[in-house]
Design a protein around this motif. Structure first.
Motif, short mmCIF file in Angstrom:
data_model
loop_
_atom_site.label_atom_id
_atom_site.label_comp_id
_atom_site.label_asym_id
_atom_site.label_seq_id
_atom_site.Cartn_x
_atom_site.Cartn_y
_atom_site.Cartn_z
N PHE A 116 -39.23 46.49 39.96
CA PHE A 116 -40.25 45.55 39.49
C PHE A 116 -39.69 44.31 38.80
O PHE A 116 -40.46 43.47 38.32
N GLY A 117 -38.36 44.19 38.72
CA GLY A 117 -37.76 43.01 38.12
C GLY A 117 -37.91 42.93 36.61
O GLY A 117 -37.94 41.83 36.05
N ALA A 118 -38.00 44.08 35.94
CA ALA A 118 -38.16 44.09 34.48
C ALA A 118 -36.94 43.49 33.79
O ALA A 118 -35.81 43.57 34.29
N ASP A 119 -37.16 42.92 32.63
CA ASP A 119 -36.11 42.22 31.89
C ASP A 119 -35.45 43.15 30.87
O ASP A 119 -35.68 43.05 29.66
N PHE A 120 -34.65 44.08 31.39
CA PHE A 120 -33.87 44.97 30.53
C PHE A 120 -32.39 44.76 30.84
O PHE A 120 -32.04 44.27 31.92
N ARG A 121 -31.52 45.16 29.93
CA ARG A 121 -30.08 45.13 30.18
C ARG A 121 -29.71 46.39 30.96
O ARG A 121 -29.83 47.50 30.43
N SER A 122 -29.27 46.21 32.19
CA SER A 122 -29.05 47.37 33.06
C SER A 122 -27.98 48.30 32.51
O SER A 122 -28.13 49.53 32.57
N ASP A 123 -26.89 47.77 31.97
CA ASP A 123 -25.82 48.63 31.46
C ASP A 123 -26.33 49.49 30.30
O ASP A 123 -25.98 50.68 30.18
N GLU A 124 -27.20 48.92 29.49
CA GLU A 124 -27.76 49.64 28.35
C GLU A 124 -28.65 50.80 28.79
O GLU A 124 -28.50 51.93 28.33
N VAL A 125 -29.58 50.50 29.68
CA VAL A 125 -30.56 51.54 30.07
C VAL A 125 -29.91 52.60 30.96
O VAL A 125 -30.29 53.78 30.90
N ILE A 126 -28.92 52.21 31.77
CA ILE A 126 -28.21 53.20 32.59
C ILE A 126 -27.41 54.15 31.70
O ILE A 126 -27.39 55.37 31.92
N ALA A 127 -26.77 53.60 30.67
CA ALA A 127 -26.03 54.45 29.73
C ALA A 127 -26.99 55.41 29.01
O ALA A 127 -26.69 56.60 28.83
N ARG A 128 -28.15 54.90 28.64
CA ARG A 128 -29.18 55.72 28.00
C ARG A 128 -29.64 56.83 28.94
O ARG A 128 -29.86 57.97 28.54
#
Length: 203
Positions: A116-128
């Motif tokens: 959906f093109g959300a504005d999150f930091r991918s490295d942060e949420v993938i680590a989470r």
């Protein structure tokens, strides 16, 4: 009984999946999120938050995915899915909170970026995502389902955003017990799959 639904929403899929597992014949109403149907006055009367899913059961409106799971299990007296002993209630509530918290801000958020093109930091949420999946993997080394030998609504709450985690570039091969658990859920009578999006690691 009506379920207001959006096929690519993991929250909506929780409710849809549980209805299917229970064998409940509900009217499925697809909400056109792309064109803002969830923000229109008629829908906002059902859910002021403008979110799917919403369950309409006569005069009763339930508009949170985990609340819908609790409502359905209670309405149909399904103590196999929602036992009423205190120890089980506490365990299930813990994992419902994980589904609403760590799962939402981990694998679900990672998928929101790619789908959906959300504005999150991918490295942060993938680590989470890997952190919570690691904890779930450890839990599943002890028993077949998240709270014990048999599935509960906690498993349903966790399933959708975990199975779709690769769409958000979260590699499930690092979590073998999780992958086996996904297969056990998919083998349950009445299982209904979460539609796949060919994106991320799933492309």
């Amino acid at each position: 009984m009506k379920l207001y639904h959006f096929p690519l929403s993991g929250h909506a899929h929780r409710a849809y999946l549980f209805l299917s597992l229970l064998g409940v014949d509900a009217e499925i109403i697809e909400v056109d999120l792309a064109n803002g149907a969830h923000k229109k006055p008629d829908f906002l009367k059902l859910n002021r938050f403008g979110q799917v899913p919403v369950l309409e059961d006569g005069d009763i409106i339930v508009n949170d995915s985990n609340a819908i799971l609790v409502y359905l299990a209670t309405k149909f007296g399904r103590k196999d899915w929602l036992p009423d002993d205190l120890a089980s209630v506490a365990k299930i509530q813990k994992w419902l909170s994980v589904a609403a918290g760590e799962i939402a801000y981990g694998p679900a958020a990672a998928r929101l970026i790619t789908v959906f093109g959300a504005d999150f930091r991918s490295d942060e949420v993938i680590a989470r995502a890997h952190r919570i999946l690691g904890l779930i993997n450890d839990e599943l080394e002890q028993h077949a389902f998240i709270t014990g030998k048999t599935p509960t609504i906690a498993d349903v709450a966790l399933y959708s955003y975990i199975v779709s985690a690769p769409e958000g570039n979260v590699d499930l091969t690092r979590h073998p017990q999780v992958r086996q658990w996904l297969a056990r859920i998919e083998a349950l009578p009445g299982f209904a799959p979460f539609p796949k999006t060919a994106i991320g690691l799933a492309s």
